[in-house]
Design an enzyme around this catalytic site. Structure first.
Site, PDB file in Angstrom:
ATOM      1  CG  PHE A  87      -0.616  -6.015   4.580  1.00  0.00           C
ATOM      2  CD1 PHE A  87      -0.791  -5.223   5.863  1.00  0.00           C
ATOM      3  CD2 PHE A  87      -1.441  -6.791   3.993  1.00  0.00           C
ATOM      4  CE1 PHE A  87      -1.962  -5.347   6.305  1.00  0.00           C
ATOM      5  CE2 PHE A  87      -2.770  -6.926   4.499  1.00  0.00           C
ATOM      6  CZ  PHE A  87      -3.012  -6.035   5.608  1.00  0.00           C
ATOM      7  CG  HIS A  92      -1.739   4.665   5.020  1.00  0.00           C
ATOM      8  ND1 HIS A  92      -1.605   4.641   3.529  1.00  0.00           N
ATOM      9  CD2 HIS A  92      -1.827   3.359   5.473  1.00  0.00           C
ATOM     10  CE1 HIS A  92      -1.475   3.388   3.408  1.00  0.00           C
ATOM     11  NE2 HIS A  92      -1.521   2.780   4.450  1.00  0.00           N
ATOM     12  CB  CYS A 106      -0.899  -0.156   1.010  1.00  0.00           C
ATOM     13  SG  CYS A 106      -2.054  -1.479   1.067  1.00  0.00           S
ATOM     14  CE  LYS A 123      -4.963   4.876   1.909  1.00  0.00           C
ATOM     15  NZ  LYS A 123      -3.999   5.692   2.316  1.00  0.00           N
ATOM     16  CD  GLU A 138      -1.342   7.907   9.209  1.00  0.00           C
ATOM     17  OE1 GLU A 138      -2.119   7.259   8.991  1.00  0.00           O
ATOM     18  OE2 GLU A 138      -0.959   8.761   8.217  1.00  0.00           O
ATOM     19  CG  HIS A 148      -6.300   1.383   1.193  1.00  0.00           C
ATOM     20  ND1 HIS A 148      -5.325   1.875   0.366  1.00  0.00           N
ATOM     21  CD2 HIS A 148      -5.624   0.468   2.125  1.00  0.00           C
ATOM     22  CE1 HIS A 148      -4.063   1.596   0.827  1.00  0.00           C
ATOM     23  NE2 HIS A 148      -4.274   1.038   1.817  1.00  0.00           N
TER      24      HIS A 148
END
Lengths: 426, 402
Positions: free
Chosen positions: A412, A316, A176, A348, A327, A353
């Protein structure tokens, strides 16, 4: 004479063209209007049956038709659309002749179910179909297009052919964070003096049953299906996961020197890039937040900026319980008390996403934030999480003086990347 | 741009200080050197018949991946790669050196996407028997897919596993795109070091060729070698590759960084170049290789060439046409002994080049067609080629450090 190098003596890297497609629409104008109106592109999935699925909504892009559906084909089409817009705005090179390399963030390419079922039908077997049966009919050329389509490099090869980029195109995957990594690769190439221009594109068309189920099995997705537009709740106490979405972002990067020399309009500066890998776990961040902290600090150091010079953080902000908590830990560690007052919003919440595309889509939105001096909101923010005391720009866009934006991407596999974008050279 | 040329610093010299190899031939550098000297080939013609495959030589994964839990989280290609990466770090003498590993950059060239063949087969079989209700595929995938399989399939999770198991965390980038990804991974790692953007990098790739899903993907294009094994230069006119299993990783660092820690180089990585021939017309691959050769820098008449020609056509014939223009250079093709290890083919070629230069000898030919000739002198330069079976061309110049 204009200064064309930064304080470290490197060529200043500017953006001269941008393109974007998301579930909100095609192009910067529509996206920006809907983004700053706080609209959501998340809808109930109609592309395939959702029986038996825990999550039934997505930011799928059904207004770009692909028949029969293929995630790879859709990703390629979205990349084409975004790149077309970016190259046209930059007015660089000539049609089919882009004067620099391509860095593409793209989802890993895999043979999909429809082709697999196609081969299975061709096997003629009506009881047991295993891979031996598939292999018996795979050759001979009738399925040759499936080889070409499902090469990992196929989308980049297509873009390189269409837009005439130079050299070997690079397909990058940092999960991502891929979109940010593609931009970082372009920035580095220009700073090395290898090229005056780079095309950085990121795309994702992953809303298909298996991809959705894979994320669902990792408990990463929101299951608040009704209403779909309220599903993504970044930084809110009642957040429960991200929503898969599709999209593409494209940026034309140039050295300031080359852009100025050809009289290009400069849309913004990529002032700094940071990255740092996390070795804690395959899907979870180190509980101490050190990799995120290090990544953010690396980006600031690369830009030569202090935290007090950042006016806005494009988070993010996926809306998973884990990401948003980490975060906040990372940002508050670096920004200290300012973490409570600096605007931090999540695109998002509206577009979902966009996975491999997110870093570039959000870089485009960050640059539009600088251009319009208006911060897009975090929507669906009705129940604040006392553990995350960010100013999330709740629900309504806000005019603000913004000179420098930090855009974060985490993925990830311990992937962390941060970009710092400014309006003017610093 | 003349001013810019003047102000640009001289490229930083980069050394190869670590090599990790685990392939169908062997595990580790000494065993590889012995196998090459003996012209060994490990090819399996029965397990995947009629397809030929170079299976991974036995390795004890525990030696580089001590936790069984970590091994269980990986599919085979990730285990092979994580193992080979560990060997490279050992070879460079930095295994467990947190100070260096936490600043070390990593670029992995990766495929991925290993399927659960049993799940796929059960679904396809059931559909063939008439189970095609809406939601049937959902139901089966929800119930049958292992949650951890996704991560074992995901391309960037080889790098992720290397970070977890070996602690390489300076940065983590994964390039995809078959053979070209392997070329560009090394090219970008070198470019960053040469420009002072990085001091030390772990670069490499891994491939599991013992997969029916992967055989199927290449069978669509009729690329698989079938029935009878032939060395790579003896496969014309039809051509073909035998998929191989293997991992190849390199530690590349600036000379200054290596010297500061008293690390010995295997070789200097002088240059890596790559391109994308459109391949619309015959001769374009050869012309691209010619162009790359001219960009490498001075190549001496006694340089050897380690070729990554895949064995498939037209790529192999076109690379051979390029090699014919340089008949004085002894050639060794990696595909004969190692098979097609795709993303790892080019890192493997560089690993073998560095190994040969450090031994002061080129390994013997393994080819009945006469393309590969003996070389008795000690090589000082080796050119490595990487021609993709479908797209992508690359080349590297590796030199002895004196």
């Amino acid at each position: 004479m204009t200064v064309t190098r930064d304080k470290f003596g490197r060529p200043i890297v500017v953006v001269t063209g941008m393109g974007v497609v998301t579930s909100l629409g095609i192009g910067k104008t529509d996206n920006w209007a809907r983004l700053t109106a706080g609209e959501s592109g998340i809808k109930t999935i109609t592309r395939f049956p959702t029986e038996g699925l825990k999550s039934t909504m997505a930011g799928a892009i059904d207004f770009v038709p692909v028949e029969p559906f293929s995630s790879t084909v859709l990703g390629e089409k979205l990349a084409d659309i975004a790149t077309e817009e970016a190259v046209a705005q930059a007015g660089i090179g000539s049609k089919g002749d882009f004067p620099g390399p391509l860095f593409l963030a793209v989802a890993p390419v895999e043979l999909e179910w429809l082709p697999r079922q196609d081969v299975a039908r061709a096997s003629g077997a009506n009881t047991a179909i295993d891979y031996d049966a598939l292999l018996r009919v795979a050759g001979g050329g009738r399925f040759a297009p499936y080889h070409h389509r499902f090469m990992f490099g196929s989308v980049a090869d297509h873009l390189a052919d269409s837009f005439g980029t130079k050299g070997s195109p690079i397909s990058v995957s940092t999960a991502c964070a891929s979109g940010a990594s593609a931009i970082q690769l372009g920035v580095e190439a220009i700073r090395r003096g290898e090229t005056d221009a780079a095309l950085c594109v990121a795309t994702d068309g992953s809303v298909n049953p298996e991809a959705l189920i894979r994320f669902s099995l990792l408990s990463a997705l929101s299951t608040q299906n009704d209403p779909p537009e309220a599903a993504v709740k970044p930084f809110a106490k009642n957040r429960d996961g991200f929503v898969m979405a599709e999209g593409a972002g494209a940026l034309v990067l140039e050295s300031l020197e080359a852009a100025t020399a050809r009289g290009a309009t400069i849309l913004g500066i990529v002032a700094g890039c940071g990255e740092l890998a996390d070795s804690f776990h395959r899907t979870r961040s180190s509980p101490d937040g050190k990799p995120i902290v290090g990544c953010v600090k690396n980006a600031l150091a690369d830009a030569g900026l202090g935290v007090d010079q950042i006016d806005y953080i494009n988070a993010h902000g996926t809306g998973t319980p884990e990401n948003d908590k980490m975060e906040y830990l990372g940002i508050s560690t670096v920004f200290g008390e300012r973490a409570k007052t600096i605007p931090v919003s999540s695109n998002k919440s509206m577009v979902g996403h966009t996975l491999s595309a997110a870093g570039a889509v959000e870089a485009v939105f960050s640059l539009l934030t600088l251009e319009h001096q208006r911060i897009p909101p975090t929507i669906n923010y009705d129940v604040p999480d006392p553990a995350i005391p960010f100013d999330v720009v709740p629900n309504v866009a806000r005019d603000a003086r913004v000179t420098a934006v930090m855009s974060n991407s985490f993925g990830f596999g311990g992937q962390n990347a941060s970009l710092i974008l400014t309006r003017e050279p610093i | 741009m003349a001013d810019m040329e003047k102000t640009r610093a001289e490229p930083v010299e980069a050394w190869i200080t670590g090599i990790g190899l685990t392939t169908s031939l062997a595990e580790g550098l000494d065993a590889h050197w012995d196998a090459l000297a003996q012209r060994r080939i490990n090819v399996d013609a029965t397990t995947f018949a009629p397809y030929l495959v170079h299976p991974l030589a036995p390795v004890i994964f525990d030696q580089q991946i001590p936790k069984k839990g970590d091994q269980r989280q990986m599919e085979a290609w990730q285990r092979i790669g994580t193992y080979a990466a560990g060997l490279a770090l050992d070879s460079a003498g930095i295994k467990g050196n947190t100070d260096i590993l936490s600043k070390m950059d990593m670029i992995v060239a990766a495929g991925g996407g290993e399927r659960d063949l049993a799940v796929d087969s059960a679904i396809l079989s059931s559909e063939a028997q008439g189970n095609s209700s809406p939601g049937y595929l959902n139901e089966r995938l929800v119930n049958d897919l292992r949650p951890t399989l996704f991560l074992a399939q995901l391309s960037n999770l080889l790098a992720g596993n290397i970070a977890i198991v070996h602690g390489v965390t300076g940065s983590s980038r994964t390039f995809m795109g078959e053979e070209a990804a392997g070329v560009d991974a090394v090219r970008i790692a070198l470019a960053r070091i040469a420009a002072g953007q990085s001091d030390i990098a772990l670069v490499g790739a891994a491939h599991n060729g013992e997969r029916k899903d992967q055989l199927m993907l290449y069978e669509f294009g009729d690329f698989n070698l079938k029935d009878t094994f032939q060395p790579v230069w003896a496969r014309e006119p039809k051509g073909g590759f035998a998929l191989g299993s293997g991992g190849a990783f390199l530690v590349i660092e600036s000379k200054a960084h290596a010297q500061a820690r008293s690390a010995k180089p295997y070789a200097r990585l002088t240059n890596v170049v790559s391109d994308l021939a459109r391949r619309q017309h015959p001769g374009e691959i050869t012309a691209t290789l010619d162009k790359l050769w001219s960009k490498l820098g001075p190549v001496h008449s006694d340089a050897a060439i380690i070729s990554g020609a895949p064995g498939t056509e037209p790529a192999t014939a076109e690379e051979r046409a390029f090699l014919r223009q340089h008949p004085e250079h002894p050639v060794r093709a990696t595909a004969t002994a190692f098979g097609q290890i795709v993303e790892a083919q080019f890192p493997l070629g560089i690993a073998l080049a560095a190994l040969s230069l450090s031994h002061g000898a080129l390994f013997p030919p393994n080819d009945p067609t006469g393309v590969e000739i003996e070389m008795s002198a000690a090589p000082t330069q080796i050119v490595v080629t990487g021609t993709g079976h479908w797209r992508g061309e690359g080349m590297a110049l590796v030199e002895a450090v004196r």
